[in-house]
Design an enzyme around this catalytic site. Structure first.
Site, short mmCIF file in Angstrom:
data_model
loop_
_atom_site.label_atom_id
_atom_site.label_comp_id
_atom_site.label_asym_id
_atom_site.label_seq_id
_atom_site.Cartn_x
_atom_site.Cartn_y
_atom_site.Cartn_z
N GLY A 45 51.31 97.43 0.60
CA GLY A 45 52.76 97.40 0.67
C GLY A 45 53.32 96.83 -0.63
O GLY A 45 52.65 96.03 -1.30
N GLN A 50 59.62 92.93 -5.97
CA GLN A 50 58.36 92.58 -6.63
C GLN A 50 58.19 93.28 -7.97
O GLN A 50 57.36 92.87 -8.78
CB GLN A 50 57.16 92.92 -5.74
CG GLN A 50 57.04 92.03 -4.52
CD GLN A 50 55.84 92.41 -3.70
OE1 GLN A 50 55.91 93.30 -2.86
NE2 GLN A 50 54.72 91.75 -3.94
N CYS A 105 49.32 88.51 -1.22
CA CYS A 105 50.52 89.15 -1.78
C CYS A 105 50.24 89.50 -3.23
O CYS A 105 49.67 88.69 -3.97
CB CYS A 105 51.70 88.19 -1.66
SG CYS A 105 53.24 88.84 -2.34
N LEU A 106 50.66 90.69 -3.65
CA LEU A 106 50.42 91.10 -5.04
C LEU A 106 51.15 90.21 -6.04
O LEU A 106 50.72 90.10 -7.19
CB LEU A 106 50.86 92.56 -5.23
CG LEU A 106 50.08 93.59 -4.41
CD1 LEU A 106 50.63 95.00 -4.64
CD2 LEU A 106 48.59 93.54 -4.72
N HIS A 147 55.88 91.40 6.45
CA HIS A 147 55.59 90.81 5.14
C HIS A 147 56.49 91.43 4.07
O HIS A 147 57.11 90.71 3.27
CB HIS A 147 54.11 91.02 4.80
CG HIS A 147 53.71 90.47 3.46
ND1 HIS A 147 52.94 89.34 3.32
CD2 HIS A 147 53.98 90.89 2.21
CE1 HIS A 147 52.75 89.10 2.03
NE2 HIS A 147 53.37 90.04 1.33
N GLU A 148 56.56 92.77 4.06
CA GLU A 148 57.40 93.44 3.04
C GLU A 148 58.88 93.19 3.30
O GLU A 148 59.65 93.00 2.36
CB GLU A 148 57.10 94.95 3.01
CG GLU A 148 55.68 95.30 2.61
CD GLU A 148 55.19 94.61 1.34
OE1 GLU A 148 55.98 94.42 0.40
OE2 GLU A 148 54.01 94.24 1.29
N HIS A 151 60.21 90.07 1.79
CA HIS A 151 60.55 90.15 0.36
C HIS A 151 62.02 90.52 0.15
O HIS A 151 62.65 90.06 -0.80
CB HIS A 151 59.67 91.18 -0.36
CG HIS A 151 58.32 90.67 -0.73
ND1 HIS A 151 58.12 89.63 -1.63
CD2 HIS A 151 57.08 91.06 -0.35
CE1 HIS A 151 56.82 89.40 -1.77
NE2 HIS A 151 56.17 90.25 -0.99
#
Length: 196
Positions: A45, A50, A105-106, A147-148, A151
């Site tokens: 995701g 991000q 997380c990226l 999670h996304e 953001h």
């Protein structure tokens, strides 16, 4: 085009993202770039904030989770090929029992922690064709979406940890902001001011 992913500490990650209209410039290109960036970083995701774009947009491809042998065949089937674009998403409901799952997380590489989330969600959003959708998800898919979605609200998974855990991670998080970390994808570090 592969975009640099913003690292922990960048103020864009803490902003509440803005809704967009159908005529948002270069939206198809942005979505394609986000998928390409996510795949390059081996993510499932990625939210627009991000990559430095503070709009209510995230993409998900949960296919990698379908290989998890701990999941039932039904769950694997749901995850296989689940690839979607969420625009102007609004979480309508989070219900069911809370459960822990190890998240990463990226934007926060090399940190993984158990996070508690509700197991069922109801979400409304626009798809990539700006058609309105209302859907319910549970299990792993619900978690990835939550999670996304966080953001878009300026929330990171580390915000959901205990104060003790946050204190223990403080040094690692500071190093991520400074770029003192090895990653195999493009990132932009707030305390370095350039992508690597």
């Amino acid at each position: 085009m592969i975009l640099p992913i913003l690292a922990y500490g960048d103020p864009v990650l803490r902003k509440k993202a803005s809704e967009i209209q159908k005529d948002y410039p270069n939206l198809k290109e942005l979505v394609a770039n986000m998928f390409e960036t996510m795949y390059k970083a081996s993510g499932v995701g990625l939210a627009a904030p991000q990559v430095g774009v503070p709009i209510r947009l995230f993409v998900i491809d949960a296919t990698p989770f379908a290989d998890d042998e701990e999941l039932s065949p039904e769950e694997q089937k749901v995850l296989e090929g689940f690839k979607k674009v969420f625009i102007n998403a609004k979480m309508e409901d989070e219900s069911g029992k809370s459960w822990l799952f190890n998240e990463g997380c990226l934007s926060i590489p090399d940190i993984r922690e158990d996070v508690s989330r509700k197991d069922t969600i109801k979400i409304t959003y626009l798809d990539e064709n700006f058609k309105s959708q209302t859907e319910q998800y549970d299990g792993l898919l619900a978690r990835v979406i939550q999670h996304e979605y966080d953001h878009l609200e300026g929330i990171l998974f580390t915000d959901k940890l205990s104060s003790l855990k946050k204190r223990l991670l403080k040094g690692k998080l500071s190093n991520i902001s400074k770029g003192k970390i090895n990653v195999d994808y493009r990132m932009r570090f707030p305390d370095m001011k350039k992508a690597r």
